[in-house]
Design a protein around this motif. Structure first.
Motif, short mmCIF file in Angstrom:
data_model
loop_
_atom_site.label_atom_id
_atom_site.label_comp_id
_atom_site.label_asym_id
_atom_site.label_seq_id
_atom_site.Cartn_x
_atom_site.Cartn_y
_atom_site.Cartn_z
N VAL A 180 1.05 -1.28 0.15
CA VAL A 180 0.46 0.32 -0.03
C VAL A 180 1.10 1.38 -0.19
CG1 VAL A 180 -1.54 -1.03 1.31
CG2 VAL A 180 -0.21 -0.25 2.69
N TYR A 181 0.03 2.76 -0.32
CA TYR A 181 1.07 3.28 -0.83
C TYR A 181 1.14 4.83 0.15
CZ TYR A 181 4.20 7.09 -3.91
OH TYR A 181 5.02 7.29 -4.28
N SER A 182 1.00 5.14 1.07
CA SER A 182 1.17 6.28 1.60
C SER A 182 0.95 7.87 0.96
CB SER A 182 0.83 6.26 3.26
OG SER A 182 -0.04 5.17 3.15
N GLY A 183 0.77 8.51 1.32
CA GLY A 183 1.89 10.21 1.36
C GLY A 183 1.33 10.92 0.48
N VAL A 184 1.57 12.38 1.26
CA VAL A 184 0.60 13.11 0.36
C VAL A 184 1.41 14.04 -0.18
CG1 VAL A 184 0.05 14.26 2.76
CG2 VAL A 184 2.01 14.65 2.15
N GLY A 185 2.76 13.73 -1.00
CA GLY A 185 2.72 14.18 -2.36
C GLY A 185 3.62 12.92 -2.93
#
Ligand code: LLP
Length: 419
Positions: A100-105
Motif C-alpha cells: 500500500v502506498y501512502s503520502g501527501v506528495g
C-alpha cells in the motif's frame, strides 16, 4: 521483550557479545536482533488471529533490505511512501499486491512506477492526487485501486511533529470532503474505489484514540456503502507506541482486542501499517566514547555517534536509554552525551544519569531500531554507519559502513571550474 540482555555485566545481542562486534567492525553501528524482529512481527500479526487482515510493515521505520526480507518471509505486506521504498520492497521480494502506498506528495514517476508494479492500493490524500492517478492510469491503460485517507480529527496525544490525524495536520482529507472525494472517485474511469484509510500519528501510548478514529471512520463507511460504494479494505495505519523510558503503551494484543471488537460484523479486510512497534526495540546504536570533558556546569561524554546518525533526540527531544556495553558497576554521574558535530543540538542525551564511562568505553543507545538509520544523514561529511544483524551466535553486516568515496558518489566538477 527483546534480546539485548546482560550476561556477567556484558551486553549481548542474542548470543553475541556486542563488544566483539565493535572490535571486529569498529563503531558506530546499528545492531538488529533477528529473533526480536521476528517475535515482534509475529506477536503483532497473531494478535489479530481470526480476523481477515494484512499487516503491511511500514518501511520508513527501518528499510534495511535484510529487515524487509525477514518480514516478507513471515508473510508481511509493506506500507510505502516513496518510489525508493517501492524499489526496496520489490528488491526484498514483496509481492506488489501486498503493497500500500501512502503520502501527501506522490510524483508522476512514482505513481507510474506503482501502477506498473500493480500495488494493492493507493492511499490518496487529495482530490488533485486522485485526478492525477486517474490520468496516469488511463495513459498506462490500467485501473488504479484507491482508498481515500480520511483525517478523523482525533488527538493522538503524541509529539506534535508526529501527530497526523488532527484538522490542522497536512494529512488526509476531512470527513465531509472525503464523501465529496469518493463521489469524484467513482466518476473517474480509471479508478477503482476499494477502501478507506486513516493514520492518526506515531508513538501513541493509549488505545483510545485508535478506537475513536475507528468509530468515526465506521460511520463514514456506512454512508459510503449506502451510496453504493464497495468499501472492502479498512487501513488503520500504524502508530502504536513502544517503551523508550517509562511509557506503558498497550500490548499489541490489547490494541488488537479493541479494534477487533469495534470491527465485528463490518465485512472489511483490515490493513495495519505498524512500524516502530515491530522494529523500535529490536535495534540499538553502538558508539564509542571518544573523550570525557568537564565543563563549568556540565559533564560531557563525547561519543563517536552524533545527531546525523540518530536524529530523534534533537528533533523530538526523544529519550533513548544509554547503557554501557560492559558494565563495570562504577559510580553513576549526570552528564550530556554528545556527538562530534558542530551544533549545540548534537546530543544523544541531556542531563542523563549514566555510568561513569571513560575514553574507549562502548555505549549502547537503546530502542534505536525505528527511525534511526532511516533518518540518518551525511551531515558534516560523516559516512553513514554500518548496520549489523545478529542471529543466534552469529552476526552479519547487512549494510557496509560508507567509505569516503561514497560521500562524493555522483558529484562532478563542471569543466569551467576544472582549470
Ligand atoms: N503509516 C503511515 C501513513 C505513516 O505515516 C506512518 C509513520 C506509519 C504508518 C508508521 O507509524 P509507526 O507505527 O511507526 O508509528 N520519525 C518519527 C516518526 C514518524 C512517523 C511517520 N509516519 C520518529 O522518529 O518518532
Amino acid at each position: 521483550m527483546h534480546h539485548f540482555k546482560y550476561r556477567d555485566n556484558e551486553l549481548y545481542c542474542e548470543d553475541v557479545p556486542v563488544r566483539i562486534i565493535a572490535e571486529q567492525i569498529g563503531t558506530p553501528f546499528y545492531l538488529y536482533s533477528h529473533a526480536t524482529l521476528k517475535r515482534h512481527y509475529l506477536i503483532f500479526d497473531e494478535a489479530f488471529e481470526g480476523l481477515d487482515r494484512l499487516v503491511c510493515y511500514s518501511a520508513k521505520a527501518n528499510t534495511n533490505l535484510s529487515v524487509l526480507k525477514l518480514f516478507e518471509s513471515l508473510g508481511s505486506g509493506l506500507d510505502i511512501v516513496s518510489g525508493g521504498e517501492l524499489y526496496r520492497g520489490l528488491k526484498a521480494g514483496f509481492s506488489p499486491d501486498k503493497i500500500v502506498y501512502s503520502g501527501v506528495g506522490k510524483r508522476v514517476d512514482e505513481i507510474d512506477y506503482a501502477l506498473e508494479a500493480g500495488i494493492l492500493m493507493f492511499n490518496v490524500e487529495s482530490i488533485e492526487e486522485l485526478e492525477l492517478i486517474n490520468k496516469r492510469a488511463g495513459i498506462l491503460e490500467t485501473i488504479a485501486p484507491v482508498a481515500i485517507r480520511v483525517n478523523p480529527d482525533v488527538d493522538p496525544k503524541t509529539h506534535p511533529y508526529i501527530s497526523t490525524g488532527l484538522k490542522k495536520n497536512k494529512f488526509g482529507i476531512d470527513k465531509e470532503a472525503a464523501i465529496e472525494g469518493y463521489n469524484v472517485a467513482r466518476g473517474l474511469e480509471n479508478i477503482d474505489v476499494v477502501g478507506i484509510d486513516c493514520h492518526i500519528g506515531s508513538q501513541i501510548t493509549d488505545a483510545k484514540p485508535f478506537v475513536e478514529a475507528l468509530e468515526s471512520i465506521k460511520d463514514l463507511i456506512d454512508e459510503l456503502r449506502k451510496i453504493g460504494l464497495d468499501i472492502r479494505f479498512l487501513d488503520m495505519g500504524g502508530g502504536l507506541g513502544i517503551t523508550y523510558n517509562d511509557e506503558s503503551p498497550p500490548h499489541p494484543r490489547e490494541y488488537a482486542k479493541e479494534i477487533v471488537a469495534s470491527l465485528k460484523g463490518t465485512q472489511l479486510k483490515l490493513i495495519l501499517e505498524p512500524g516502530r512497534v515491530i522494529v523500535g526495540n529490536a535495534g540499538i546504536l553502538v558508539t564509542e566514547v571518544l573523550f570525557r570533558k568537564s565543563g563549568k556546569d556540565k559533564e560531557f561524554i563525547i561519543a563517536d555517534a552524533g545527531m546525523n546518525d540518530l536524529m530523534r533526540p534533537t528533533l523530538y527531544s526523544a529519550f533513548h536509554a544509554i547503557e554501557p556495553v560492559v558494565d563495570n558497576e562504577g559510580q553513576q554521574i549526570t552528564a550530556d552525551v554528545v556527538g562530534p558535530i558542530c551544533e549545540t543540538g548534537d546530543f544523544l542525551a541531556v542531563d542523563r544519569k549514566i555510568s561513569d564511562v571513560i575514553k574507549g568505553d562502548l555505549l549502547a543507545v537503546m530502542s534505536a531500531g525505528a527511525y534511526g538509520f532511516t533518518m540518518s544523514s551525511n551531515y558534516c561529511s560523516r559516512p553513514r554507519v554500518a548496520e549489523v544483524m545478529v542471529k543466534d551466535d552469529n552476526f552479519y553486516v547487512v549494510r557496509d559502513r560508507e567509505r569516503y568515496e561514497d560521500l562524493v558518489n555522483g558529484e562532478s566538477i563542471p569543466p569551467f571550474l576544472d582549470v
